[in-house]
Design a protein around this motif. Structure first.
Motif, PDB file in Angstrom:
ATOM      1  N   TYR A 150       0.823  -1.206   0.000  1.00  0.00           N
ATOM      2  CA  TYR A 150       0.000   0.000   0.000  1.00  0.00           C
ATOM      3  C   TYR A 150       0.858   1.258   0.000  1.00  0.00           C
ATOM      4  N   MET A 151       1.896   1.287   0.830  1.00  0.00           N
ATOM      5  CA  MET A 151       2.722   2.485   0.937  1.00  0.00           C
ATOM      6  C   MET A 151       3.503   2.764  -0.340  1.00  0.00           C
ATOM      7  N   ILE A 152       3.847   1.712  -1.092  1.00  0.00           N
ATOM      8  CA  ILE A 152       4.511   1.918  -2.386  1.00  0.00           C
ATOM      9  C   ILE A 152       3.572   2.653  -3.337  1.00  0.00           C
ATOM     10  N   LEU A 153       2.266   2.423  -3.172  1.00  0.00           N
ATOM     11  CA  LEU A 153       1.284   3.145  -3.980  1.00  0.00           C
ATOM     12  C   LEU A 153       1.036   4.542  -3.440  1.00  0.00           C
ATOM     13  N   TYR A 154       1.034   4.686  -2.105  1.00  0.00           N
ATOM     14  CA  TYR A 154       0.656   5.972  -1.510  1.00  0.00           C
ATOM     15  C   TYR A 154       1.765   7.023  -1.603  1.00  0.00           C
ATOM     16  N   MET A 155       3.000   6.648  -1.307  1.00  0.00           N
ATOM     17  CA  MET A 155       4.069   7.650  -1.189  1.00  0.00           C
ATOM     18  C   MET A 155       4.230   8.515  -2.444  1.00  0.00           C
ATOM     19  N   PRO A 156       4.151   7.959  -3.658  1.00  0.00           N
ATOM     20  CA  PRO A 156       4.279   8.839  -4.831  1.00  0.00           C
ATOM     21  C   PRO A 156       3.169   9.881  -4.925  1.00  0.00           C
ATOM     22  N   THR A 157       1.995   9.614  -4.315  1.00  0.00           N
ATOM     23  CA  THR A 157       0.897  10.572  -4.434  1.00  0.00           C
ATOM     24  C   THR A 157       1.181  11.854  -3.666  1.00  0.00           C
ATOM     25  N   VAL A 158       2.066  11.805  -2.677  1.00  0.00           N
ATOM     26  CA  VAL A 158       2.434  13.032  -1.960  1.00  0.00           C
ATOM     27  C   VAL A 158       3.116  14.000  -2.925  1.00  0.00           C
ATOM     28  N   GLY A 159       4.095  13.493  -3.674  1.00  0.00           N
ATOM     29  CA  GLY A 159       4.774  14.324  -4.657  1.00  0.00           C
ATOM     30  C   GLY A 159       3.862  14.726  -5.808  1.00  0.00           C
ATOM     31  N   LEU A 160       2.966  13.811  -6.218  1.00  0.00           N
ATOM     32  CA  LEU A 160       2.041  14.126  -7.302  1.00  0.00           C
ATOM     33  C   LEU A 160       1.083  15.244  -6.905  1.00  0.00           C
ATOM     34  N   ALA A 161       0.610  15.226  -5.652  1.00  0.00           N
ATOM     35  CA  ALA A 161      -0.272  16.297  -5.179  1.00  0.00           C
ATOM     36  C   ALA A 161       0.454  17.633  -5.202  1.00  0.00           C
ATOM     37  N   ASN A 162       1.718  17.644  -4.751  1.00  0.00           N
ATOM     38  CA  ASN A 162       2.514  18.871  -4.802  1.00  0.00           C
ATOM     39  C   ASN A 162       2.697  19.344  -6.248  1.00  0.00           C
ATOM     40  N   THR A 163       2.954  18.397  -7.157  1.00  0.00           N
ATOM     41  CA  THR A 163       3.168  18.735  -8.557  1.00  0.00           C
ATOM     42  C   THR A 163       1.926  19.370  -9.168  1.00  0.00           C
ATOM     43  N   ILE A 164       0.767  18.771  -8.911  1.00  0.00           N
ATOM     44  CA  ILE A 164      -0.483  19.324  -9.449  1.00  0.00           C
ATOM     45  C   ILE A 164      -0.720  20.733  -8.930  1.00  0.00           C
ATOM     46  N   ALA A 165      -0.490  20.940  -7.632  1.00  0.00           N
ATOM     47  CA  ALA A 165      -0.715  22.264  -7.050  1.00  0.00           C
ATOM     48  C   ALA A 165       0.245  23.299  -7.627  1.00  0.00           C
ATOM     49  N   LEU A 166       1.526  22.971  -7.658  1.00  0.00           N
ATOM     50  CA  LEU A 166       2.529  23.926  -8.121  1.00  0.00           C
ATOM     51  C   LEU A 166       2.346  24.262  -9.595  1.00  0.00           C
ATOM     52  N   LYS A 167       2.070  23.258 -10.436  1.00  0.00           N
ATOM     53  CA  LYS A 167       1.888  23.524 -11.862  1.00  0.00           C
ATOM     54  C   LYS A 167       0.599  24.299 -12.112  1.00  0.00           C
ATOM     55  N   SER A 168      -0.424  24.049 -11.299  1.00  0.00           N
ATOM     56  CA  SER A 168      -1.688  24.768 -11.475  1.00  0.00           C
ATOM     57  C   SER A 168      -1.534  26.235 -11.117  1.00  0.00           C
ATOM     58  N   PHE A 169      -0.709  26.530 -10.109  1.00  0.00           N
ATOM     59  CA  PHE A 169      -0.511  27.918  -9.692  1.00  0.00           C
ATOM     60  C   PHE A 169       0.409  28.675 -10.648  1.00  0.00           C
ATOM     61  N   GLY A 170       1.212  27.968 -11.426  1.00  0.00           N
ATOM     62  CA  GLY A 170       2.123  28.641 -12.337  1.00  0.00           C
ATOM     63  C   GLY A 170       3.115  29.517 -11.595  1.00  0.00           C
ATOM     64  N   ASP A 171       3.142  30.805 -11.949  1.00  0.00           N
ATOM     65  CA  ASP A 171       4.073  31.732 -11.297  1.00  0.00           C
ATOM     66  C   ASP A 171       3.621  32.133  -9.899  1.00  0.00           C
ATOM     67  N   ARG A 172       2.388  31.846  -9.536  1.00  0.00           N
ATOM     68  CA  ARG A 172       1.870  32.240  -8.229  1.00  0.00           C
ATOM     69  C   ARG A 172       2.166  31.181  -7.175  1.00  0.00           C
ATOM     70  N   VAL A 173       3.426  30.777  -7.063  1.00  0.00           N
ATOM     71  CA  VAL A 173       3.801  29.739  -6.107  1.00  0.00           C
ATOM     72  C   VAL A 173       3.668  30.214  -4.662  1.00  0.00           C
ATOM     73  N   ASP A 174       3.495  31.536  -4.458  1.00  0.00           N
ATOM     74  CA  ASP A 174       3.311  32.039  -3.106  1.00  0.00           C
ATOM     75  C   ASP A 174       1.992  31.545  -2.502  1.00  0.00           C
ATOM     76  N   ASN A 175       1.086  31.038  -3.354  1.00  0.00           N
ATOM     77  CA  ASN A 175      -0.164  30.470  -2.849  1.00  0.00           C
ATOM     78  C   ASN A 175       0.022  29.057  -2.294  1.00  0.00           C
ATOM     79  N   PHE A 176       1.133  28.429  -2.636  1.00  0.00           N
ATOM     80  CA  PHE A 176       1.309  27.024  -2.270  1.00  0.00           C
ATOM     81  C   PHE A 176       1.360  26.778  -0.760  1.00  0.00           C
ATOM     82  N   PRO A 177       2.104  27.577   0.049  1.00  0.00           N
ATOM     83  CA  PRO A 177       2.118  27.305   1.498  1.00  0.00           C
ATOM     84  C   PRO A 177       0.728  27.290   2.120  1.00  0.00           C
ATOM     85  N   PHE A 178      -0.147  28.184   1.653  1.00  0.00           N
ATOM     86  CA  PHE A 178      -1.516  28.200   2.181  1.00  0.00           C
ATOM     87  C   PHE A 178      -2.229  26.895   1.868  1.00  0.00           C
TER      88      PHE A 178
END
Length: 415
Positions: free
Chosen positions: A119-147
């Protein structure tokens, strides 16, 4: 404004409140799933009579953080979008979580650990994937990411509170709570911004996986000292995650999940202040305070009991924000400062994760298992207090090693 390929126009407005809300919900569920079972798993295993496997159960996360992140997080993203990977991994992972409670028994303990690893082999990559989706969606507005990322910590807190209030802190049913939210997140992921996968770089896949360029940063003496100390301090960190819930239960605190959430509350409070503290004081004071806080936390556990010293246990848990943010968040900022001039920030962060959540926490889980095995089958609060002195002394020695060998040369690296 240019719109990334595969992203709808309504998804391409980085500053929109709707996008922030959607990504906040993503982070909330992402860490709710993990926090629902990870906080009190040690207590559950001790309660059902498989406490001797706690070290193995908490070793699967470090192993999965390496295997899963490399095989799925790096290889699979070349063929599937982050959104579709989130759908697949959380739906399959949710199905596994529904099965796990039936295996948390003396007869099925070993099978439980192996399935938890899967299960953890499946779960751990999703942490990075969630960060990737958020950061790419914000584009240059990465200051929104900490919130948005703060909602992940909030999800962990709420999971612990619900588990505690429902009286499930010592029950295998914690996995079914996580399973429901995992399935919900898998379905919700269909609605996430469809950001494009990373384009293959000119560097070979093998060199990317092995973080070859990032390892070159270890030629800098200060960064090498930091990596060594970060790896070592992760050893007592693993002991906290694995055994704190069982210790708190022995101390007579009934709402173990809610009590452990105090640590995440303090983490949330310090998280927003960390960028300002880093600019104000620099990296060395923050890292040193973090390590001293680890030593103090375990010393408090070593004197805490179920009577007049119960306050020491609560205070030790509340120190989690200082322990984690002052070392690991500040350490991530420092790593980025060192790596950015070389253009290997992503690799360097991956290498830091490898040494801390991988090597350090794996060693910590196994060393903690050896110390736990030395205690009586029915351990008293005094037995637990004696065990906590070992990580307390270790953290103090690591802090001394750091203060005499580390020199902050991040400004030189930037120049």
């Amino acid at each position: 404004m240019a719109v990334a390929e595969g992203v709808r126009l309504d998804e391409a407005r980085p500053g929109s409140g709707m996008l922030t809300a959607r990504l906040s919900a993503l982070m909330f569920m992402q860490f709710f799933v993990w926090g629902a079972w990870a906080v009190t798993l040690g207590l559950v295993m001790q309660t059902v009579g498989i406490g001797n496997l706690i070290d193995d159960a908490f070793s699967v996360g470090p192993i999965a953080s390496v295997v899963g992140s490399f095989l799925l997080g790096m290889a699979a993203t070349r063929y599937l979008s982050p959104r579709m990977l989130m759908v697949i991994l959380h739906l399959v992972g949710g199905a596994i979580l529904f099965v796990l409670p039936s295996l948390v028994t003396p007869q099925g303990g070993t099978t439980f650990v192996w399935l938890l690893l899967g299960y953890m082999i499946l779960y751990m990559p999703t942490v990075g994937l969630a960060n990737t989706i958020a950061l790419k969606s914000f584009g240059d507005r990465v200051d929104n990411f900490p919130f948005v990322r703060a909602f992940g910590t909030l999800g962990w807190i709420v999971a612990g509170l619900i588990i505690g209030w429902a009286g499930l802190s010592a029950s295998p049913e914690i996995f079914r709570v996580a399973a429901v939210v995992s399935i919900a997140l898998g379905l919700y992921s269909f609605t996430l911004p469809n950001v494009a996968p990373d384009a293959p770089s000119g560097e070979g896949l093998v060199r990317q996986v092995l973080c070859a360029e990032a390892f070159g940063l270890l030629k800098q003496r200060s960064f090498l000292v930091f990596i060594v100390c970060a790896t070592l301090i992760s050893i007592p960190l693993a002991m906290y995650y694995a055994y704190a819930s069982a210790f708190i239960g022995v101390a007579g605190i009934e709402n173990v999940g809610g009590t452990m959430s105090i640590g995440q509350m303090s983490e949330l409070a310090f998280m927003f202040a960390m960028p300002w503290l880093y600019r104000r004081f620099g990296v060395k004071p923050l890292l040193l305070v973090g390590m001293i806080a680890w030593a103090l936390r375990y010393a408090l556990f070593a004197i805490g009991d179920g009577g007049d010293s119960l306050w020491a246990i609560y205070l030790g848990v509340a120190l989690h924000g200082v322990c984690y943010d002052f070392f690991f968040v500040a350490g991530a900022i420092y790593t980025g400062t060192i790596a950015s001039p070389k253009g290997v920030n992503a690799q360097a962060q991956g290498m830091l994760t490898l040494f801390t959540y991988g090597v350090g926490m794996l060693l910590g889980s196994q060393i903690g298992g050896l110390l736990y095995a030395r205690m009586p089958e029915v351990a008293s609060i005094a037995d637990w207090q004696q065990m906590w002195w070992y990580p307390a002394i270790a953290a103090a020695l690591i802090a001394l090693l750091f203060v005499f060998t580390f020199r902050d040369d991040s400004r030189e690296a930037q120049a």
